[in-house]
Design an enzyme around this catalytic site. Structure first.
Site, PDB file in Angstrom:
ATOM      1  N   GLY A   1       0.819  -1.207   0.000  1.00 33.04           N
ATOM      2  CA  GLY A   1       0.000   0.000   0.000  1.00 33.04           C
ATOM      3  C   GLY A   1       0.851   1.254   0.000  1.00 33.04           C
ATOM      4  O   GLY A   1       1.861   1.332   0.697  1.00 33.04           O
TER       5      GLY A   1
ATOM      6  N   VAL B   1      17.998   8.660  -3.728  1.00 30.25           N
ATOM      7  CA  VAL B   1      18.623   9.025  -5.002  1.00 30.25           C
ATOM      8  C   VAL B   1      19.671  10.115  -4.805  1.00 30.25           C
ATOM      9  O   VAL B   1      20.816  10.006  -5.271  1.00 30.25           O
ATOM     10  CB  VAL B   1      17.556   9.477  -6.022  1.00 30.25           C
ATOM     11  CG1 VAL B   1      18.215  10.065  -7.270  1.00 30.25           C
ATOM     12  CG2 VAL B   1      16.655   8.304  -6.403  1.00 30.25           C
TER      13      VAL B   1
ATOM     14  N   ARG C   1       1.021  -5.354  -5.319  1.00 26.95           N
ATOM     15  CA  ARG C   1       1.161  -6.528  -4.454  1.00 26.95           C
ATOM     16  C   ARG C   1       1.537  -7.714  -5.348  1.00 26.95           C
ATOM     17  O   ARG C   1       0.946  -7.922  -6.403  1.00 26.95           O
ATOM     18  CB  ARG C   1      -0.135  -6.782  -3.691  1.00 26.95           C
ATOM     19  CG  ARG C   1      -0.551  -5.572  -2.843  1.00 26.95           C
ATOM     20  CD  ARG C   1      -1.693  -5.898  -1.905  1.00 26.95           C
ATOM     21  NE  ARG C   1      -2.204  -4.710  -1.240  1.00 26.95           N
ATOM     22  CZ  ARG C   1      -1.655  -4.131  -0.184  1.00 26.95           C
ATOM     23  NH1 ARG C   1      -0.554  -4.633   0.334  1.00 26.95           N
ATOM     24  NH2 ARG C   1      -2.189  -3.053   0.360  1.00 26.95           N
TER      25      ARG C   1
ATOM     26  N   ASP D   1      -0.443   2.569   8.286  1.00 26.49           N
ATOM     27  CA  ASP D   1      -0.982   1.799   9.411  1.00 26.49           C
ATOM     28  C   ASP D   1      -0.133   1.892  10.679  1.00 26.49           C
ATOM     29  O   ASP D   1      -0.626   1.601  11.770  1.00 26.49           O
ATOM     30  CB  ASP D   1      -1.130   0.324   9.020  1.00 26.49           C
ATOM     31  CG  ASP D   1      -2.040   0.123   7.829  1.00 26.49           C
ATOM     32  OD1 ASP D   1      -2.951   0.952   7.640  1.00 26.49           O
ATOM     33  OD2 ASP D   1      -1.845  -0.858   7.085  1.00 26.49           O
TER      34      ASP D   1
ATOM     35  N   ARG E   1     -17.851  16.583  13.123  1.00 25.97           N
ATOM     36  CA  ARG E   1     -18.375  17.107  14.386  1.00 25.97           C
ATOM     37  C   ARG E   1     -19.360  18.257  14.130  1.00 25.97           C
ATOM     38  O   ARG E   1     -20.370  18.377  14.830  1.00 25.97           O
ATOM     39  CB  ARG E   1     -17.233  17.596  15.284  1.00 25.97           C
ATOM     40  CG  ARG E   1     -17.756  18.222  16.581  1.00 25.97           C
ATOM     41  CD  ARG E   1     -16.662  18.801  17.443  1.00 25.97           C
ATOM     42  NE  ARG E   1     -15.996  17.754  18.208  1.00 25.97           N
ATOM     43  CZ  ARG E   1     -14.814  17.242  17.924  1.00 25.97           C
ATOM     44  NH1 ARG E   1     -14.146  17.686  16.865  1.00 25.97           N
ATOM     45  NH2 ARG E   1     -14.285  16.301  18.671  1.00 25.97           N
TER      46      ARG E   1
ATOM     47  N   GLY F   1     -10.684  14.477  19.907  1.00 29.87           N
ATOM     48  CA  GLY F   1     -11.644  14.534  21.000  1.00 29.87           C
ATOM     49  C   GLY F   1     -12.771  13.533  20.860  1.00 29.87           C
ATOM     50  O   GLY F   1     -13.926  13.818  21.208  1.00 29.87           O
TER      51      GLY F   1
ATOM     52  N   LYS G   1     -24.351  17.449  22.517  1.00 27.81           N
ATOM     53  CA  LYS G   1     -25.055  17.506  21.237  1.00 27.81           C
ATOM     54  C   LYS G   1     -24.482  16.585  20.158  1.00 27.81           C
ATOM     55  O   LYS G   1     -25.013  16.530  19.048  1.00 27.81           O
ATOM     56  CB  LYS G   1     -25.037  18.945  20.707  1.00 27.81           C
ATOM     57  CG  LYS G   1     -25.671  19.967  21.647  1.00 27.81           C
ATOM     58  CD  LYS G   1     -27.130  19.636  21.932  1.00 27.81           C
ATOM     59  CE  LYS G   1     -27.768  20.702  22.829  1.00 27.81           C
ATOM     60  NZ  LYS G   1     -29.164  20.347  23.197  1.00 27.81           N
TER      61      LYS G   1
ATOM     62  N   VAL H   1      -9.126   7.596   1.067  1.00 28.36           N
ATOM     63  CA  VAL H   1      -8.776   9.020   1.096  1.00 28.36           C
ATOM     64  C   VAL H   1      -7.656   9.275   2.095  1.00 28.36           C
ATOM     65  O   VAL H   1      -6.865  10.206   1.949  1.00 28.36           O
ATOM     66  CB  VAL H   1     -10.020   9.878   1.437  1.00 28.36           C
ATOM     67  CG1 VAL H   1     -10.473   9.634   2.879  1.00 28.36           C
ATOM     68  CG2 VAL H   1      -9.733  11.362   1.219  1.00 28.36           C
TER      69      VAL H   1
END
Length: 320
Positions: free
Chosen positions: A11, A24, A72, A127, A154, A185, A214, A250
């Site tokens: 990946g 390089v 892969r 990861d 949020r 948070g 909320k 993304v």
């Protein structure tokens, strides 16, 4: 050592181009030729190899992905694949190889090492699940990408008094969820390395609602379960107006952060130093803010990545 090869595998991760650039330029500075191998180990076996010069890595440090491309290639786990790869390296006169990637890439480098070909591994994966280093190339950029999404989600969660389950990448590791969750948070962080009780999650959400809160943000590592499955299970304990956001690939893209660019530059330069000294069979890492090298076989076979679970406890204490 007169010729070094370099490839990226598995990946992609932001900062890989910065690492290639460092390899390089450091090599050329030291009078060593560099050959880029396209499409990882698949390109190695196919002989998709070209010489790289300073101009090839110009205008690359700020770009995400990898301009050497990646793929892969499970066939490299076979003896036939490995011998073909070594044959191509010898054909081009390459005496040492830099492999940038994650766990699978390290196993490829380890296989070459066991066959007597000097290879050095650089940890490049969002990861952050590679042993022998505190941080991998791409991780910092990834958690900042997730953090930006958390902040945006949020806003809408608060406007509609909703609970959001935000599923993030990470394979079987919870580092992305853990670090972005603390920074964002999050009310709950769900990771593979720590048990959780859905009933208690629901209880904490309701307690927050009762206090007039909320929104509720739950950061879920994909290695636990999918976001929609989690939301379905949560709904068994009450209606929390839950929505699911799956960030997906993304998180892999975008311009690398300053930290990833510096980390990649340090790793790339050090890899050349090691090969120049005739040292192979090593993997590079950052431990306690120091660039280090360790035996790649020992690192893979006798070590296991562990997340910083003190962050999990910290979030539990301050997220109510």
């Amino acid at each position: 050592m007169k010729r070094i090869g370099i490839l990226t595998s598995g990946g992609d991760a932001p900062g890989m181009n910065a690492a290639i650039r460092a390899v390089v330029r450091k090599s050329i500075f030291d009078g060593i030729e560099v050959y880029g191998i396209n499409y990882g180990f698949a390109g190695l076996v196919a002989g998709d190899i070209r010489r790289l010069d300073v101009a090839d890595v110009g205008d690359k440090i700020q770009r995400g992905g990898t301009f050497l491309y990646s793929a892969r290639y499970p066939e490299f786990a076979t003896e036939e694949g490995q011998l073909k790869g070594i044959e191509q390296l010898k054909k081009f006169g390459i005496e040492g190889l830099v492999v940038i990637g994650g766990d699978g890439s390290y196993h490829g480098a380890m296989a070459l090492t066991k066959r007597g070909f000097p290879a050095v591994g650089i940890p490049g994966t969002i990861d952050n699940d590679i042993p022998g280093t505190d941080f991998t190339i791409g991780f910092d950029t990834a958690i900042n990408t997730v953090l930006e999404s958390i902040d945006r989600i949020r806003d809408t969660a608060t406007s509609h008094v909703r609970t959001f389950v935000i599923e993030v990448m990470g394979r079987n590791a919870g580092d992305i969820a853990l670090w972005s969750g603390v920074a964002g948070g999050a009310d709950e962080i769900i990771i593979p390395e720590h048990d959780f009780d859905m009933k208690n999650v629901a209880k904490r959400i309701q307690e927050g609602r009762d206090r007039g809160k909320k929104h509720c943000l739950i950061i879920l590592a994909e290695g636990v379960m999918g976001g929609n499955e989690f939301a379905d299970k949560l709904s068994e304990y009450g209606d929390f107006h839950t929505r699911v956001s799956i960030l997906g690939h993304v998180v892999r893209g975008g311009s690398p952060s300053a930290r990833d660019r510096v980390l990649a530059s340090k790793f790339g330069s050090y890899a050349v130093e090691l090969l120049k000294e005739g040292k192979g069979g090593l993997c590079i890492g950052m431990l306690d803010n120091q660039v280090v090298a360790a035996d790649i076989i020992d690192t893979l076979e006798n070590n296991k990545h562990k997340p910083d679970l003190s962050l999990y406890e910290l979030n539990h204490e301050i997220s109510f």
